[in-house]
Design a protein around this motif. Structure first.
Motif, PDB file in Angstrom:
ATOM      1  N   CYS A  31      37.341  30.774  72.727  1.00 34.76           N
ATOM      2  CA  CYS A  31      37.870  30.595  74.081  1.00 34.76           C
ATOM      3  C   CYS A  31      38.364  29.167  74.235  1.00 34.76           C
ATOM      4  CB  CYS A  31      36.813  30.903  75.132  1.00 34.76           C
ATOM      5  SG  CYS A  31      37.407  30.646  76.821  1.00 34.76           S
ATOM      6  N   GLU A  32      39.496  29.014  74.896  1.00 33.77           N
ATOM      7  CA  GLU A  32      40.104  27.690  75.038  1.00 33.77           C
ATOM      8  C   GLU A  32      39.285  26.767  75.927  1.00 33.77           C
ATOM      9  OE1 GLU A  32      44.196  28.439  76.116  1.00 33.77           O
ATOM     10  OE2 GLU A  32      44.461  29.695  74.321  1.00 33.77           O
TER      11      GLU A  32
ATOM     12  N   CYS B 108      36.178  32.765  79.139  1.00 35.42           N
ATOM     13  CA  CYS B 108      36.836  32.842  80.441  1.00 35.42           C
ATOM     14  C   CYS B 108      37.559  34.160  80.669  1.00 35.42           C
ATOM     15  CB  CYS B 108      37.808  31.665  80.603  1.00 35.42           C
ATOM     16  SG  CYS B 108      39.267  31.810  79.543  1.00 35.42           S
ATOM     17  N   GLY B 109      38.077  34.731  79.605  1.00 33.88           N
ATOM     18  CA  GLY B 109      38.806  35.986  79.782  1.00 33.88           C
ATOM     19  C   GLY B 109      40.208  35.765  80.323  1.00 33.88           C
ATOM     20  N   GLN B 110      40.561  34.516  80.637  1.00 32.41           N
ATOM     21  CA  GLN B 110      41.851  34.215  81.260  1.00 32.41           C
ATOM     22  C   GLN B 110      42.804  33.523  80.298  1.00 32.41           C
ATOM     23  OE1 GLN B 110      42.300  35.345  84.330  1.00 32.41           O
ATOM     24  NE2 GLN B 110      40.163  36.051  84.298  1.00 32.41           N
ATOM     25  N   CYS B 111      42.256  32.682  79.411  1.00 30.45           N
ATOM     26  CA  CYS B 111      43.125  31.887  78.550  1.00 30.45           C
ATOM     27  C   CYS B 111      43.866  32.789  77.573  1.00 30.45           C
ATOM     28  CB  CYS B 111      42.301  30.846  77.803  1.00 30.45           C
ATOM     29  SG  CYS B 111      41.190  31.556  76.571  1.00 30.45           S
TER      30      CYS B 111
ATOM     31  N   CYS C 199      41.602  34.387  74.847  1.00 25.86           N
ATOM     32  CA  CYS C 199      40.773  35.493  75.346  1.00 25.86           C
ATOM     33  C   CYS C 199      41.627  36.734  75.550  1.00 25.86           C
ATOM     34  CB  CYS C 199      40.106  35.110  76.670  1.00 25.86           C
ATOM     35  SG  CYS C 199      38.682  34.016  76.446  1.00 25.86           S
TER      36      CYS C 199
HETATM   37 ZN   LIG Z   1      39.051  31.965  77.294  1.00 25.78          ZN
END
Ligand SMILES: [Zn+2]
Length: 605
Positions: free
Chosen positions: A97-98, A106-109, A112
């Motif tokens: 994850c970034e 995060c699930g957003q980067c 992910c």
């Molecule tokens: Zn992430």
């Protein structure tokens, strides 16, 4: 799938590409492009918090990630569909994850999202089941020396790793021993015992648990609520049991059920879809068993035949039911109250002993395995039910063995279809043991249907059917000399009952002069009055001429019909015991349970 298209939701994420593919390691499952996304994929957990049922693994991994204590090789073990590859992907996100190495990716980067979409270049998923060859493994590992393209770590996920060849394992071992710092291995397997110890010892191992049915039901409910699909709780329970601990299977079955029931997922629809057995059949089977009611047992089997129910499924479900009863006996609180049949299970738990249930479970499992060997499935199924009945332990097992050995069976227990004697003995054999082995063989070939009518309903003893051939229809003897008449055999052909029969079977013939018969009995009450008169009438009828009968009281010297009956019975007993002991199933049970057969608990019928 076309009939599922009405479940397409506008908020559905783009169709997922299952995996990044390189070289020969193309993912076995094709990329799906249709609009409807199967539930298992759509609801695949994307972070540790949504992973169901593997809290112990999540906790350990989260701690390791938070404290940056990272191992270079992880091994996830567990049965299929429990979330091994899902967990591997979440771990890959956590590592890449970034926002940094984290237990909460995060699930957003971009990383992910790419991992979620199966497009991340540094996550290499390999199915070892289809890529077992050593050169494939070498090619994969040659690329390991290069730094990751986009991520922090190059993550190799090797599924079904136990399928690799030894050479492939050896190739992997070199990299495992001195891994480049940017490499993480995540191995997954259903069969860790097939993995070489050298590999095992270099991995941090996590054992994923099978999903409990209750966990599956609640997860299915969560998903259905969000999908806005109604479902009956009982239906979800059926699905969760059919899924056998695999969340992936549960979700696939739910997909099917949604399509099958076109709307509300009902118990009826799911039963139909799974070919499930209506549990009431099984409850009635057990009730009949508890009552030792063979007739009812066979009637239920017939009913099931009429409904064309699957015997394999029935025996499987019966085993499941027995397991729950055993559970209720050991840990009553382990049976959730919301189960529809919880009260029934509790009732059975008190009706049967724990040993009964253990034994039944074995018999049912064996019966299910042997179905394919049976002449036909109904025969196999009936035979299994009869075995259950034959092994119904009863109070007999608690009696002192000696009592049973010497106490004659009550008359009503003796099966009316088996004549006490089927022996045509000639004079001079009176003192010989009467029955030969051909009269006492235990019948293994007796058809299940024919047994049902002569099932020892009243007696709940361990019983093997023993058949004797019918008595030969011999012509009436002419009156003659005492030593030419086989009195014990003769009296059995007389039409006498009650006390007269007692007199006949407990007496010896002393002399015959013309139509004058003199017999002797030790039982004084039988020596006068109506028993004597009735026996005289029966003799007259037998010889079709008037007979005079005189009864003396005294110790009987020779063998009476009753003695002979006991001898025959004891031989039948031996034959039955022998048959029981030689029965492969029994031998299996004896070995498995380290058990012994209770002496004299076996009764021929
Ligand atoms: Zn992430």
């Amino acid at each position: 799938m076309s009939d599922s298209s009405d479940f397409v939701s506008s908020e559905m994420p783009a169709p997922a590409v299952d995996t990044a593919t390189i070289g020969l390691f193309a993912d076995a499952s094709p990329v799906t492009t249709q609009a409807y996304q199967v539930l298992a994929r759509k609801w695949r957990p994307r972070d540790f918090s949504t992973l169901v049922g593997q809290e112990h693994v999540v906790r350990a991994l989260s701690h390791a990630l938070e404290q940056q204590r990272l191992h270079h090789a992880y091994l996830f073990t567990g049965t299929r569909g429990v979330g091994k590859t899902t967990l591997a992907r979440i771990l890959a996100k956590a590592l890449n994850c970034e926002t940094g190495i984290t237990a909460h990716p995060c699930g957003q980067c971009q990383t992910c999202r790419e991992i979620d979409g199966g497009r991340f270049v540094d996550l290499l998923e390999v199915d070892a089941a289809t890529n077992t060859r050593v050169d494939e493994m070498r090619q994969l590992l040659e690329n390991a020396v290069y730094a990751p393209t986009a991520g922090r770590y190059k993550v190799y996920v090797i599924d079904e790793v136990h399928m690799l060849s030894n050479a492939a394992f050896n190739a992997m071992l070199k990299t495992l021993e001195e891994p480049p710092p940017h490499i993480k291995f995540i191995l997954a397997t259903t069969d860790p015992q097939k993995i070489p110890v050298t590999v095992l010892s270099r991995c941090l191992q996590f054992n994923l648990k099978s999903m409990l049915p209750t966990a599956i039901v609640s997860h299915l409910q969560t998903i259905l609520a969000q999908e806005q699909i109604q479902a009956e709780r009982e239906a979800l329970k059926l699905l969760s049991h059919a899924a056998n601990g695999s969340m992936r299977d549960a979700l696939s079955l739910l997909d099917q059920a949604i399509a099958y029931s076109a709307g509300v997922v009902t118990t009826d629809a799911v039963q139909g879809m799974l070919g499930a057995i209506d549990q009431t059949y099984l409850h009635r089977l057990l009730a009949a068993l508890a009552a030792a009611d063979g007739v009812a047992l066979m009637a239920i089997a017939d009913e099931m035949t009429l409904r064309s129910l699957s015997y394999r499924q029935a025996l499987g479900d019966l085993a499941t039911l027995l397991q729950r009863i055993a559970l209720a006996q050991t840990i009553p609180q382990a049976i959730p109250e919301e189960w529809a049949d919880a009260p029934t299970i509790a009732a059975f738990a008190t009706q049967f002993s724990a040993e009964d249930i253990q034994l039944y479970y074995q018999i049912v499992l064996h019966g299910r395995n042997d179905l394919s060997l049976a002449p036909d499935e109904l025969t196999g199924f009936s035979m299994t039910l009869l075995r259950l009945l034959a092994f119904k332990p009863s109070a007999v097992g608690n009696l002192p063995a000696a009592d049973i050995a010497t106490t004659p069976l009550p008359k009503k227990v003796a099966s009316p279809t088996v004549p006490p004697h089927a022996i045509s003995a000639s004079a001079g054999q009176v003192s010989q043991p009467a029955a030969g082995p051909q009269h006492t063989r235990a019948s293994a070939s007796l058809s299940a249907q024919s047994v049902s009518t002569e099932m020892p309903v009243a007696s709940a003893t361990v019983a093997l059917p023993v058949v004797a051939p019918p008595a030969p229809a011999s012509a009436p003897l002419l009156p003659g000399q005492a030593d030419s008449i086989d009195w014990p055999t003769l009296v059995l052909q007389l039409n006498v009952t009650g006390l007269a029969k007692q007199l006949a079977t407990q007496s010896e013939l002393l002399s015959v002069q013309g139509s004058q018969y003199v017999i002797r009995t030790a039982a004084k009450p039988l020596s006068q009055g109506s028993p004597v008169e009735k026996l005289r009438q029966a003799l007259s009828e037998y010889y079709q001429q008037p007979i005079r009968l005189q009864v003396e009281v005294g110790e009987v010297q020779s063998q009476t019909a009753q003695h002979r009956d006991e001898t025959a019975r004891s031989e039948r007993q031996q034959a039955a015991e022998q048959a029981i002991q030689q029965d492969p199933l029994v031998q299996g049970l004896l070995a498995e349970f380290d058990a012994t057969i209770v002496p004299n608990s076996i009764r021929p019928v």
